[in-house]
Design an enzyme around this catalytic site. Structure first.
Site, PDB file in Angstrom:
ATOM      1  N   SER A 194      40.019  33.025  35.546  1.00  0.00           N
ATOM      2  CA  SER A 194      40.774  32.209  36.701  1.00  0.00           C
ATOM      3  C   SER A 194      39.845  31.789  37.562  1.00  0.00           C
ATOM      4  O   SER A 194      38.467  32.097  37.922  1.00  0.00           O
ATOM      5  CB  SER A 194      41.533  33.041  37.479  1.00  0.00           C
ATOM      6  OG  SER A 194      42.309  32.294  38.511  1.00  0.00           O
ATOM      7  N   TYR A 207      44.155  41.387  41.309  1.00  0.00           N
ATOM      8  CA  TYR A 207      44.240  40.530  40.337  1.00  0.00           C
ATOM      9  C   TYR A 207      42.735  39.771  40.042  1.00  0.00           C
ATOM     10  O   TYR A 207      42.386  39.635  39.073  1.00  0.00           O
ATOM     11  CB  TYR A 207      45.377  39.456  40.807  1.00  0.00           C
ATOM     12  CG  TYR A 207      45.332  38.019  39.719  1.00  0.00           C
ATOM     13  CD1 TYR A 207      46.035  38.104  38.316  1.00  0.00           C
ATOM     14  CD2 TYR A 207      44.866  36.954  39.993  1.00  0.00           C
ATOM     15  CE1 TYR A 207      45.940  37.125  37.679  1.00  0.00           C
ATOM     16  CE2 TYR A 207      44.901  35.938  39.255  1.00  0.00           C
ATOM     17  CZ  TYR A 207      45.390  35.754  38.174  1.00  0.00           C
ATOM     18  OH  TYR A 207      45.477  34.968  37.413  1.00  0.00           O
TER      19      TYR A 207
HETATM   20  P1  NAD Z   1      53.404  32.890  33.003  1.00  0.00           P
HETATM   21  O1  NAD Z   1      53.982  33.956  33.466  1.00  0.00           O
HETATM   22  O2  NAD Z   1      54.018  32.025  32.078  1.00  0.00           O
HETATM   23  O3  NAD Z   1      52.368  33.903  31.824  1.00  0.00           O
HETATM   24  C1  NAD Z   1      52.201  35.247  31.905  1.00  0.00           C
HETATM   25  C2  NAD Z   1      52.754  35.876  30.656  1.00  0.00           C
HETATM   26  O4  NAD Z   1      51.936  37.272  30.743  1.00  0.00           O
HETATM   27  C3  NAD Z   1      54.154  36.208  30.534  1.00  0.00           C
HETATM   28  O5  NAD Z   1      54.808  35.003  30.153  1.00  0.00           O
HETATM   29  C4  NAD Z   1      54.223  37.508  29.756  1.00  0.00           C
HETATM   30  O6  NAD Z   1      54.651  37.348  28.645  1.00  0.00           O
HETATM   31  C5  NAD Z   1      52.984  38.197  29.773  1.00  0.00           C
HETATM   32  N1  NAD Z   1      52.783  39.304  30.231  1.00  0.00           N
HETATM   33  C6  NAD Z   1      52.893  40.006  31.435  1.00  0.00           C
HETATM   34  N2  NAD Z   1      52.882  41.290  31.511  1.00  0.00           N
HETATM   35  C7  NAD Z   1      52.817  41.653  30.164  1.00  0.00           C
HETATM   36  C8  NAD Z   1      52.973  42.938  29.514  1.00  0.00           C
HETATM   37  N3  NAD Z   1      53.043  44.106  30.174  1.00  0.00           N
HETATM   38  N4  NAD Z   1      53.020  42.951  28.166  1.00  0.00           N
HETATM   39  C9  NAD Z   1      53.017  41.779  27.557  1.00  0.00           C
HETATM   40  N5  NAD Z   1      53.075  40.476  28.142  1.00  0.00           N
HETATM   41  C10 NAD Z   1      52.782  40.214  29.449  1.00  0.00           C
HETATM   42  O7  NAD Z   1      52.101  32.476  33.645  1.00  0.00           O
HETATM   43  P2  NAD Z   1      50.919  31.488  33.616  1.00  0.00           P
HETATM   44  O8  NAD Z   1      50.264  30.862  34.613  1.00  0.00           O
HETATM   45  O9  NAD Z   1      51.187  30.909  32.123  1.00  0.00           O
HETATM   46  O10 NAD Z   1      49.731  32.862  33.139  1.00  0.00           O
HETATM   47  C11 NAD Z   1      48.867  32.907  31.861  1.00  0.00           C
HETATM   48  C12 NAD Z   1      47.675  33.180  32.131  1.00  0.00           C
HETATM   49  O11 NAD Z   1      47.094  32.455  33.066  1.00  0.00           O
HETATM   50  C13 NAD Z   1      47.488  34.643  33.002  1.00  0.00           C
HETATM   51  O12 NAD Z   1      46.471  35.561  32.430  1.00  0.00           O
HETATM   52  C14 NAD Z   1      47.312  34.292  34.392  1.00  0.00           C
HETATM   53  O13 NAD Z   1      46.447  35.343  35.226  1.00  0.00           O
HETATM   54  C15 NAD Z   1      46.300  32.997  33.886  1.00  0.00           C
HETATM   55  N6  NAD Z   1      46.115  32.095  35.066  1.00  0.00           N
HETATM   56  C16 NAD Z   1      47.165  31.532  35.514  1.00  0.00           C
HETATM   57  C17 NAD Z   1      47.101  30.541  36.827  1.00  0.00           C
HETATM   58  C18 NAD Z   1      48.158  29.959  37.447  1.00  0.00           C
HETATM   59  O14 NAD Z   1      47.953  29.399  38.446  1.00  0.00           O
HETATM   60  N7  NAD Z   1      49.107  29.970  36.834  1.00  0.00           N
HETATM   61  C19 NAD Z   1      45.521  30.505  37.177  1.00  0.00           C
HETATM   62  C20 NAD Z   1      44.355  30.953  36.528  1.00  0.00           C
HETATM   63  C21 NAD Z   1      44.842  31.908  35.460  1.00  0.00           C
END
Ligand code: NAD
Ligand code: MG
Length: 302
Positions: A194, A207
């Site tokens: 991230s 986080y």
């Molecule tokens: P999202 O909520 O769509 O995806 C996160 C997913 O994590 C969920 O769909 C869920 O299936 C999974 N998850 C959470 N806890 C879990 C558990 N205990 N067991 C199994 N699965 C679990 O949101 P996203 O933004 O697509 O996130 C995906 C990744 O991207 C994450 O690692 C997040 O840290 C990273 N990220 C997101 C952003 C942003 O701005 N959205 C920025 C930087 C990094």
């Protein structure tokens, strides 16, 4: 944004106005939330992503594959010719069902493998079951993650701290440890770091710490796996329009203004990230390992 106004992601256009800009409607959901309830709906490339056979015949497991970034990656991988297993939490089944359908519409096999990544035994069985279903494992994409904002360190419970580390860091360790012995030379691991790995926000103490750990883990594992011909890289997204944010990832008011302070003045859409995961998973990036690829809307990573 799965409607007729979906922008064509291949036509030259102004990135400032390509996708919805803040302010967004105020919205909150309980964790982990459903993508299908977001307003406006994120664009995962459902209507637009075009495959070119870059992952023909590959066997991929994507965690967090039901929604957001993981969903965009699943759609892109299937259209590039990969069979895809996705992991997600059981309560995310409605989102996962849509992804399974999209993978199948691309003419590939989909294997939904729900379960909780905070369990070591589940992580081990997930790798075994994905490999069995797919007939091997060439690509592991770690996207699943947890983000809960708290104003003060005093508000972060040990339970939250533990759950964030279990989901974001321990699961990565357990999944990679189980996957590596099954992977042939040419296989790839793509992790999800991230902008928070490098520019941590005060409100994301636990986080941001996990995301910094993921960068170190990625680089060290890349060096260790090089002699086996397995490449390990990470993607570092900036703010993306996903259900992670309105489920406690940001304070509700910040979701309304999400992405506003970026040079590109809006959050990214998952469809804008999937091509980078494809690049790092495919042979096109054959000389790239131990790298972290930033996609930040103009807040560059070091
Ligand atoms: P999202 O909520 O769509 O995806 C996160 C997913 O994590 C969920 O769909 C869920 O299936 C999974 N998850 C959470 N806890 C879990 C558990 N205990 N067991 C199994 N699965 C679990 O949101 P996203 O933004 O697509 O996130 C995906 C990744 O991207 C994450 O690692 C997040 O840290 C990273 N990220 C997101 C952003 C942003 O701005 N959205 C920025 C930087 C990094
Ligand atoms: Mg989800």
């Amino acid at each position: 944004m799965s409607n007729d106004q979906t922008p064509n992601q291949y036509a030259m256009q102004n990135p400032l106005t390509q996708y919805p800009q803040p302010p967004f409607p105020r919205q909150e959901q309980a964790e982990p939330g459903l993508d299908m309830k977001m307003n406006p709906p994120p664009d995962h490339g459902e209507k637009t992503y075009r495959g070119f056979g870059r992952l023909a015949g590959r066997k991929a497991l994507i965690t967090g594959g039901d929604s957001g970034i993981g969903r965009a990656v699943a759609i892109a991988f299937a259209r590039e010719g990969a069979d895809v297993a996705i992991n997600y939490l059981p309560e995310e089944e409605p989102d996962a069902k849509e992804v399974v359908q999209l993978i199948e519409e691309a003419g590939r096999k989909a294997f939904p493998l729900p379960g909780d990544l905070t369990s070591e035994s589940f992580c081990k069985s997930l790798i075994a079951n994905a490999s069995k279903a797919l007939g091997g494992l060439d690509i592991l994409v770690n996207v699943g993650g947890k983000q809960l904002t708290q104003e003060s360190i005093e508000d972060i419970t040990t339970e939250q701290f533990d759950a964030t580390f279990k989901t974001n860091v321990y699961a990565l360790f357990w999944l990679c440890k189980a996957a590596v012995p099954l992977m042939p030379p040419g296989a790839t691991i793509v992790n999800t770091a991230s902008i928070q790995s490098y520019q941590p926000s005060g409100g994301l103490l636990d986080y941001a710490s996990t995301k910094a750990a993921i960068v170190g883990f990625t680089k060290a594992l890349a060096e260790q796996m090089a002699p086996k011909g397995i490449r390990v890289n990470a993607v570092a997204p900036g703010p993306f329009w996903t259900v992670l944010q309105p489920t406690g990832g940001q304070p509700p008011e910040k979701v309304v203004h999400f992405g506003e302070q970026l040079p590109l003045k809006r959050p990214g859409q998952p469809a804008e990230l999937a091509p980078v995961y494809v690049l790092l998973a495919s042979q096109e990036s054959s000389f790239t390992t131990g790298e972290v690829y930033g996609v930040t809307g103009g807040k560059p990573t070091p």
